[in-house]
Design an enzyme around this catalytic site. Structure first.
Site, PDB file in Angstrom:
ATOM      1  N   GLU A  82     -11.519   2.619   6.003  1.00  0.00           N
ATOM      2  CA  GLU A  82     -10.441   3.142   6.845  1.00  0.00           C
ATOM      3  C   GLU A  82     -10.557   4.664   6.858  1.00  0.00           C
ATOM      4  O   GLU A  82      -9.959   5.362   6.042  1.00  0.00           O
ATOM      5  CB  GLU A  82      -9.070   2.702   6.298  1.00  0.00           C
ATOM      6  CG  GLU A  82      -7.924   3.061   7.223  1.00  0.00           C
ATOM      7  CD  GLU A  82      -6.565   2.588   6.721  1.00  0.00           C
ATOM      8  OE1 GLU A  82      -5.727   2.239   7.542  1.00  0.00           O
ATOM      9  OE2 GLU A  82      -6.357   2.573   5.488  1.00  0.00           O
TER      10      GLU A  82
ATOM     11  N   ASP B   3      -5.637   2.469  -1.694  1.00  0.00           N
ATOM     12  CA  ASP B   3      -6.329   3.269  -0.680  1.00  0.00           C
ATOM     13  C   ASP B   3      -6.663   4.603  -1.333  1.00  0.00           C
ATOM     14  O   ASP B   3      -5.765   5.348  -1.735  1.00  0.00           O
ATOM     15  CB  ASP B   3      -5.436   3.461   0.546  1.00  0.00           C
ATOM     16  CG  ASP B   3      -6.127   4.239   1.666  1.00  0.00           C
ATOM     17  OD1 ASP B   3      -6.654   5.338   1.387  1.00  0.00           O
ATOM     18  OD2 ASP B   3      -6.131   3.758   2.812  1.00  0.00           O
TER      19      ASP B   3
ATOM     20  N   GLN C 160      -9.210   0.165  -0.035  1.00  0.00           N
ATOM     21  CA  GLN C 160      -9.669   0.876   1.165  1.00  0.00           C
ATOM     22  C   GLN C 160     -10.241   2.224   0.755  1.00  0.00           C
ATOM     23  O   GLN C 160      -9.727   2.875  -0.164  1.00  0.00           O
ATOM     24  CB  GLN C 160      -8.523   1.063   2.163  1.00  0.00           C
ATOM     25  CG  GLN C 160      -8.066  -0.257   2.784  1.00  0.00           C
ATOM     26  CD  GLN C 160      -6.836  -0.106   3.665  1.00  0.00           C
ATOM     27  OE1 GLN C 160      -5.912   0.630   3.339  1.00  0.00           O
ATOM     28  NE2 GLN C 160      -6.810  -0.823   4.770  1.00  0.00           N
TER      29      GLN C 160
ATOM     30  N   GLU D 245       0.842  -1.200   0.000  1.00  0.00           N
ATOM     31  CA  GLU D 245       0.000   0.000   0.000  1.00  0.00           C
ATOM     32  C   GLU D 245       0.877   1.251   0.000  1.00  0.00           C
ATOM     33  O   GLU D 245       1.532   1.549   0.988  1.00  0.00           O
ATOM     34  CB  GLU D 245      -0.909   0.033   1.237  1.00  0.00           C
ATOM     35  CG  GLU D 245      -1.757   1.281   1.299  1.00  0.00           C
ATOM     36  CD  GLU D 245      -2.485   1.463   2.623  1.00  0.00           C
ATOM     37  OE1 GLU D 245      -3.375   2.325   2.677  1.00  0.00           O
ATOM     38  OE2 GLU D 245      -2.152   0.762   3.603  1.00  0.00           O
TER      39      GLU D 245
END
Length: 276
Positions: free
Chosen positions: A254, A191, A217, A156
């Site tokens: 998140e 993300d 995410q 990530e």
């Protein structure tokens, strides 16, 4: 389909499987109570950041099983000085291997298939090329260990807005590592918060990484709050895009709730299957 706010309940994709990130959500209670709260809120799964390593493994497993949830992803542990991993730290290969083995044991116990393998900081004591070489070698060994357990590793990229000195920041950096390691179980973790902060161009990022996309995410932008329709990024559009591209994994939530976690969960309602 999601451009008009009033129609989001009709247009929102209904088969998205959301995972509550317990490092961000339900902070009103201790970790072991967050599992039941996530289940009650309608989540199918959870993600774990670092707190699980502070509890006996069997207690974490018991909380997960009691809530009848899936563990979608965990992070590898923090480093000895609190840094977010040591994967790209030359001279700390033994620490990486040991902490990775701990994480893999938790994955096995929690029946978790995704392990976010953290790079740690950009160092003053090594060149970027040296750190890349160290991370590549560590990932190659780690991926081989994980493959025998049926676990995927994810990379990530993290924005320096969130973590000022983190080593892995850009999607292209992650893709270069994936290509260099050449392990079938090493994947990219998207993300939306970090991707938008670092490079944007979210649609093409998803389209060009779908072949190695291991986890997703979401949060709102620009302040990392609820992933509702109030921010600068149309999360509903991105989730529709993911579905159209064939992504079937969990979508981790998140984000930092504006108030309590429960008070901010209205954003999920349009995605719930209203035919049940």
């Amino acid at each position: 389909g999601c451009l008009a706010k009033p129609n989001i309940s009709k247009m929102a994709p209904k088969s998205i499987r959301f995972a509550a990130n317990l490092g961000f959500l339900f902070q009103e209670m201790p970790l072991l109570k967050r599992f039941a709260a996530a289940k009650a809120a309608g989540f199918e799964a959870v993600e774990l950041a670092f707190e699980q390593y502070e509890y006996p493994m069997e207690e974490v497993v018991a909380a997960l099983k009691a809530a009848q949830l899936t563990c979608a992803l965990i992070n590898t542990p923090k480093g000895p000085d609190g840094q977010l991993g040591v994967g790209a730290s030359p001279g700390m290969e033994a620490e990486f291997s040991s902490s990775f083995d701990t994480a893999l044991a938790y994955c096995h116990a929690l029946d978790c298939q995704n392990l976010h393998t953290m790079a740690g900081p950009r160092l003053d004591t090594a060149t970027e090329a040296q750190q890349t070489s160290t991370f590549t070698a560590n990932l190659r060994q780690a991926a081989a260990k994980a493959q025998s357990r049926g676990v995927f590793l994810t990379l990530e990229p993290i924005s320096r807005v969130a973590v000022p000195n983190y080593f892995l920041n850009h999607v292209d950096q992650a893709l270069a590592l994936i290509e260099a390691v050449a392990a079938p179980n090493l994947r990219y973790q998207f993300d939306v918060y970090h991707a938008q902060k670092v490079h944007g161009d979210l649609t093409s990022t998803l389209k060009r990484t779908i072949g190695c996309l291991g986890h997703v995410q979401i949060s709102g932008l620009p302040d990392r709050h609820e992933p509702d329709q109030e921010g600068e990024v149309n999360i509903c559009y991105l989730l529709e895009l993911l579905q159209s591209l064939g992504y079937v994994g969990f979508v981790g939530c998140e984000y930092q709730p504006r108030a309590t976690t429960e008070a901010g969960l209205g954003w999920m309602k349009p995605y719930m299957d209203d035919s049940i």
